[in-house]
Design an enzyme around this catalytic site. Structure first.
Site, PDB file in Angstrom:
ATOM      1  N   THR A  47      30.040  -8.157  21.766  1.00  0.00           N
ATOM      2  CA  THR A  47      29.680  -7.721  20.417  1.00  0.00           C
ATOM      3  C   THR A  47      29.824  -6.224  20.254  1.00  0.00           C
ATOM      4  OG1 THR A  47      28.066  -9.518  20.489  1.00  0.00           O
ATOM      5  CG2 THR A  47      27.936  -8.030  18.619  1.00  0.00           C
ATOM      6  N   TYR A 135      27.544 -13.861  32.814  1.00  0.00           N
ATOM      7  CA  TYR A 135      27.875 -14.115  31.406  1.00  0.00           C
ATOM      8  C   TYR A 135      29.021 -15.113  31.367  1.00  0.00           C
ATOM      9  CZ  TYR A 135      29.398 -13.023  26.585  1.00  0.00           C
ATOM     10  OH  TYR A 135      29.778 -13.090  25.261  1.00  0.00           O
ATOM     11  N   LYS A 163      23.625 -15.591  31.070  1.00  0.00           N
ATOM     12  CA  LYS A 163      23.830 -15.852  29.646  1.00  0.00           C
ATOM     13  C   LYS A 163      24.957 -16.866  29.585  1.00  0.00           C
ATOM     14  CE  LYS A 163      25.761 -13.819  25.420  1.00  0.00           C
ATOM     15  NZ  LYS A 163      26.402 -12.634  24.805  1.00  0.00           N
ATOM     16  N   VAL A 204      20.416 -14.335  24.225  1.00  0.00           N
ATOM     17  CA  VAL A 204      21.137 -13.067  24.064  1.00  0.00           C
ATOM     18  C   VAL A 204      21.904 -13.219  22.764  1.00  0.00           C
ATOM     19  CG1 VAL A 204      22.769 -11.432  25.038  1.00  0.00           C
ATOM     20  CG2 VAL A 204      21.290 -12.763  26.559  1.00  0.00           C
TER      21      VAL A 204
END
Length: 291
Positions: A47, A135, A163, A204
């Site tokens: 992001t 992740y 995540k 998250v």
């Protein structure tokens, strides 16, 4: 290491020339951890437009975030790449700057085997002393960190969480089989409540840029046993969860959430190529989510 239930994968504010807006970055940190009630932040995640930030920009973001947080919340640095040696280099530099933890994305494009993934994450984790969060985002990387691989990695002492965006079934298997104390976070806003229901620790989030306070309320309701109210809040927030990625067709993040922030008066600018800002039609759709 406690990161809390609500972690925001924060955008990187840009100025009119699409250079990092450093003052805007500290203002955004205050807004996210204040009004929007984020427990921790990820700096330089997907992001945050990590693919188009320079290494110098990344390190400066880490440094500023750590100094500005001053221990009030945790700063998680996105240092993963598809090159193990470079990931180790950036992770060590981030550690020197005082970040609280690392977020390591699965190596993208080169599509390693499960054994290659294990060896990659093990090598990076053993190169630093701070906590590591895995992740897993197969839709962007082209490779899934299988639940069994995550479970193996959970036994490495400083790999403390994941995540994971691969769905509730995979989250369930990780929660069931991972090492004691290993934390599982959903990476899909719309799965926040279902993930909590199968034992995940938190989220998250992208949507927490604009509805973090409401998400924290939903999480707290569930944890307090008020499942009916948590479900009601989930239903009310679902259009925003979905709309920030499908407006009304798929739009690459973080363009939609940057539009939503700018609309709220939180100036974060646009996105760098090859991403594009939302169109007028897409912007009107996003605006309609908050009326």
């Amino acid at each position: 290491m406690v990161f809390g239930r609500l972690i925001t994968a924060m955008v990187t504010p840009m100025d009119r020339d699409l250079q990092v807006n450093w003052d805007g970055f500290t203002r955004l940190l205050d807004y996210l951890t204040g009004e929007q009630q984020s427990d921790s932040v990820v700096v330089n995640g997907t992001t945050g437009e990590s693919p188009t930030l320079t290494e110098q920009e990344k390190l400066k973001l880490f440094e500023i975030a750590v100094k500005h947080a001053a221990g009030r919340y945790k700063v998680i640095a996105g240092t993963g790449s598809n090159d193990t040696a470079h990931t180790i280099h950036l992770s060590r530099e981030a550690e020197k700057l005082g970040v609280d933890a690392l977020l390591l994305v699965a190596p993208y494009y080169n599509r390693p085997s499960q054994e290659g993934l294990y060896a990659h994450f093990k090598a990076v984790a053993e190169s630093v002393k701070i906590p590591v969060i895995l992740y897993n985002v197969p839709g962007r990387t082209g490779v899934n960190i299988d639940a069994s691989t995550t479970v193996r990695l959970s036994r490495i002492p400083n790999i403390v969480a994941t995540k994971d965006c691969a769905g509730t079934d995979q989250l369930t298997q990780i929660v069931t089989d991972a090492a004691p104390g290993f934390k599982v976070y959903s990476g899909d806003d719309s799965a926040t409540l279902p993930a909590l229901a199968v034992g995940a620790h938190g989220i998250v989030s992208v949507a927490s840029h604009v509805i973090g306070k409401e998400m924290k309320s939903m999480i707290n309701c569930y944890l307090e046993g008020n499942v009916q109210e948590a479900a009601r809040l989930h239903g009310a927030l679902l259009p925003v969860f979905r709309g920030l990625f499908y407006c009304p067709h798929p739009v690459p993040s973080p363009a939609p959430v940057k539009h939503a922030l700018n609309r709220k008066g939180i100036e974060v600018g646009g996105v760098r190529l090859p991403l594009l800002n939302v169109t007028e039609e897409e912007g009107r759709f996003i605006d309609s989510l908050f009326k």
